[in-house]
Scaffold this active site. Sequence first.
Site, PDB file in Angstrom:
ATOM      1  CG  HIS A  82      -1.870   1.134   1.326  1.00  0.00           C
ATOM      2  ND1 HIS A  82      -3.231   0.980   1.463  1.00  0.00           N
ATOM      3  CD2 HIS A  82      -1.672   2.481   1.304  1.00  0.00           C
ATOM      4  CE1 HIS A  82      -3.819   2.166   1.536  1.00  0.00           C
ATOM      5  NE2 HIS A  82      -2.884   3.098   1.444  1.00  0.00           N
ATOM      6  CG  HIS A  84      -0.786   6.943  -1.494  1.00  0.00           C
ATOM      7  ND1 HIS A  84      -2.055   7.089  -2.017  1.00  0.00           N
ATOM      8  CD2 HIS A  84      -0.952   6.286  -0.304  1.00  0.00           C
ATOM      9  CE1 HIS A  84      -2.951   6.580  -1.173  1.00  0.00           C
ATOM     10  NE2 HIS A  84      -2.301   6.073  -0.125  1.00  0.00           N
ATOM     11  CE  LYS A  87      -2.452  11.594  -2.337  1.00  0.00           C
ATOM     12  NZ  LYS A  87      -3.067  10.268  -2.374  1.00  0.00           N
ATOM     13  CG  HIS A 233      -7.444   4.754   1.125  1.00  0.00           C
ATOM     14  ND1 HIS A 233      -7.076   4.158  -0.057  1.00  0.00           N
ATOM     15  CD2 HIS A 233      -6.327   5.378   1.601  1.00  0.00           C
ATOM     16  CE1 HIS A 233      -5.802   4.425  -0.288  1.00  0.00           C
ATOM     17  NE2 HIS A 233      -5.323   5.159   0.696  1.00  0.00           N
ATOM     18  CD  GLU A 236      -5.879   7.422   6.419  1.00  0.00           C
ATOM     19  OE1 GLU A 236      -6.418   7.387   5.291  1.00  0.00           O
ATOM     20  OE2 GLU A 236      -4.683   7.717   6.596  1.00  0.00           O
ATOM     21  CG  ASN A 334       0.590   8.951   1.818  1.00  0.00           C
ATOM     22  OD1 ASN A 334      -0.164   8.208   2.431  1.00  0.00           O
ATOM     23  ND2 ASN A 334       0.205   9.657   0.779  1.00  0.00           N
TER      24      ASN A 334
HETATM   25  N1  CYT Z   1      -3.338   8.005   4.222  1.00  0.00           N
HETATM   26  C1  CYT Z   1      -3.813   8.454   3.037  1.00  0.00           C
HETATM   27  C2  CYT Z   1      -5.166   8.614   2.796  1.00  0.00           C
HETATM   28  C3  CYT Z   1      -5.570   9.071   1.577  1.00  0.00           C
HETATM   29  N2  CYT Z   1      -4.672   9.363   0.647  1.00  0.00           N
HETATM   30  C4  CYT Z   1      -3.377   9.208   0.879  1.00  0.00           C
HETATM   31  O1  CYT Z   1      -2.522   9.486   0.018  1.00  0.00           O
HETATM   32  N3  CYT Z   1      -2.954   8.759   2.078  1.00  0.00           N
END
Ligand code: CYT
Length: 439
Positions: A82, A84, A87, A233, A236, A334
């Site tokens: 997992h 990204h 980004k 996701h 969170e 990330n």
């Molecule tokens: N933890 C995250 C949630 C949503 N988008 C992300 O890049 N990271």
Amino acid sequence: MSKAFVTLPQADRFALINATLAGITVEDGLPSSQAREGLVQADLIIAGGKIEAILAAGTAPADLPAADLSNAMVWPTFTDMHTHLDKGHIWPRKPNPTGDFMGALSTVKADREARWTAEDVATRMDFSLRCAYAHGTSLIRTHLDSSPPQHRISYEVFADMREKWAGRIDLQAAALFAFEEITDEAFFTDLLQVLKTHGGILGGVTLPLADLDHRLDLLFRAANDHGLDIDLHVDETQDASVLTLKSIAEAKLRNGFEGSVVVGHCCSLTQQADDVAKATIEKVAEAKLAVVSLPMCNMYLQDRHAGRTPRQRGVTLFHELTAAGVQTAVASDNTRDPFYAYGDLDCVEVLREAVRIVHLDHPLDETARIVTRTPADILGRPDHGRIATRAKADLVLFSARSWSELLSRPQADRIVLRSGQAIDTTLPSYRELDPLMES
Ligand SMILES: Nc1ccnc(=O)[nH]1
């Protein structure tokens, strides 16, 4: 290639003798009855870039060129399930002013809308992959921000990158979009087209909307119709009133969905009363959802309030889910972006921090699975994440001989073998990214 702790033979067929292996990462051929803290001693024979044999320590033929590891650890290459990559590394040009989740969302959105051209995304993605490769990772799933029109840009870049990196890092990509957008038919149809074209995975952020079940049915039906796996996701937040996890499990069962479903984060599960958490975990197990926790990113983002010391760690109920038979893993999430200011796609760091944050120690016997075998299995790639005879000799050698040595230092002197050959583990310089960071 020579490093302080071992010199590898220059030969097509050679032995790595007196290695320490985490038994849980070894596929076959090793008596694990001798294991202490899950660790076993072994000799490995490497031939033609593959693992020819896994033998009891001290039994490799004496006439083979050999490197004596003196109990140094040998691991399979890592799976980071997992991330990204789209980004990554925007932090210098777009830091998160508050360090919290809302700050991350708005900061990333502004950066994406202004700057995520194909070239920008490709340059940062390639940089991230070079870091991951040097650290010893061979399989990565990334999420890609897929709000229009970004889905069209990022999936093209991703497909090129997957081809460019084939054989070094195997890549998968899940489309990340807000669940409000799933009823925008024109967009959702176009997104499904992009995913089919590029072999993508259906993702998204589930939100506690009044018609969540209806939206989940749309998601599962689309995944069924198009033969797509799902990676979401989920929850969170520390807000106990948010618990979409159970609805996802129920939706998978209700729709008879046979594909793979991964749920990431699941932080609010820790905020539930015991009986609510237990009922949810039972549903997750029944539905065979796989859970990935992102301990570094979520400890950073969750329970952050200016001037107030955090009380929560931001993880999920990892031990309880595992005990219920749920597949559980950890990953980077990330790296150097507004969701997490730090990180380098190093699964050793992820492992080390996860052990500390989630108490995955005492015992450590099976902990090695969380960045190797289990995430590889969850991603449908059991050819990764284990040491197996006849498999490619994709291995990571550490000077560390024990858990205590492994988890106490960054392991910057590790040796990464790909097909039996040591690769260059020099990390790329951040200076390379300077041209992208100008405001
Ligand atoms: N933890 C995250 C949630 C949503 N988008 C992300 O890049 N990271």
